[in-house]
Design an enzyme around this catalytic site. Sequence first.
Site, mmCIF file in Angstrom:
data_model
loop_
_atom_site.group_PDB
_atom_site.id
_atom_site.type_symbol
_atom_site.label_atom_id
_atom_site.label_comp_id
_atom_site.label_asym_id
_atom_site.label_seq_id
_atom_site.Cartn_x
_atom_site.Cartn_y
_atom_site.Cartn_z
ATOM 1 N N TYR A 1 0.860 -1.179 0.000
ATOM 2 C CA TYR A 1 0.000 0.000 0.000
ATOM 3 C C TYR A 1 0.898 1.232 0.000
ATOM 4 O O TYR A 1 1.983 1.203 0.587
ATOM 5 C CB TYR A 1 -0.892 0.012 1.248
ATOM 6 N N ALA B 1 -6.095 -3.357 6.650
ATOM 7 C CA ALA B 1 -6.112 -3.885 5.293
ATOM 8 C C ALA B 1 -5.329 -5.186 5.203
ATOM 9 O O ALA B 1 -4.401 -5.422 5.976
ATOM 10 C CB ALA B 1 -5.502 -2.857 4.337
ATOM 11 N N CYS B 2 -5.712 -6.012 4.242
ATOM 12 C CA CYS B 2 -4.968 -7.236 3.938
ATOM 13 C C CYS B 2 -5.070 -7.472 2.435
ATOM 14 O O CYS B 2 -5.187 -6.520 1.665
ATOM 15 C CB CYS B 2 -5.499 -8.422 4.762
ATOM 16 N N HIS B 3 -5.052 -8.712 2.007
ATOM 17 C CA HIS B 3 -5.097 -9.014 0.578
ATOM 18 C C HIS B 3 -6.517 -8.916 0.023
ATOM 19 O O HIS B 3 -6.741 -8.271 -0.995
ATOM 20 C CB HIS B 3 -4.518 -10.405 0.307
#
Length: 104
Positions: A37, A64-66
């Site tokens: 990011y 956030a993640c994938h």
Amino acid sequence: MSYTEVEPDEIRARLARGEDVFLLDVREPDEVAEWAYPIGINIPLGQLGERLNELPEGKTIVVACHAGGRSAAAANALSEAGWTAENLSGGAIAWQALEASTEE
């Protein structure tokens, strides 16, 4: 569910307005090495419990993640622990799709 969902375009709009967004990326280091990011700090989900002191107090944390699953779990845990948390809906997949659509 004690956290809210936020779309990538909302985060990008906040950044464009100059807001100080704290994005917590809970992906593993190899995922971050592949694509990161443009803002944020990486604390893998498995390390989050022992690294809570690295998070700002009194500030909304966008997690956030994938794809949004791990970040939803982290956002929920953070909310239950007293932080204000938002889950980045769709994660890196949605963020990258938005970037691609705005570059056309």
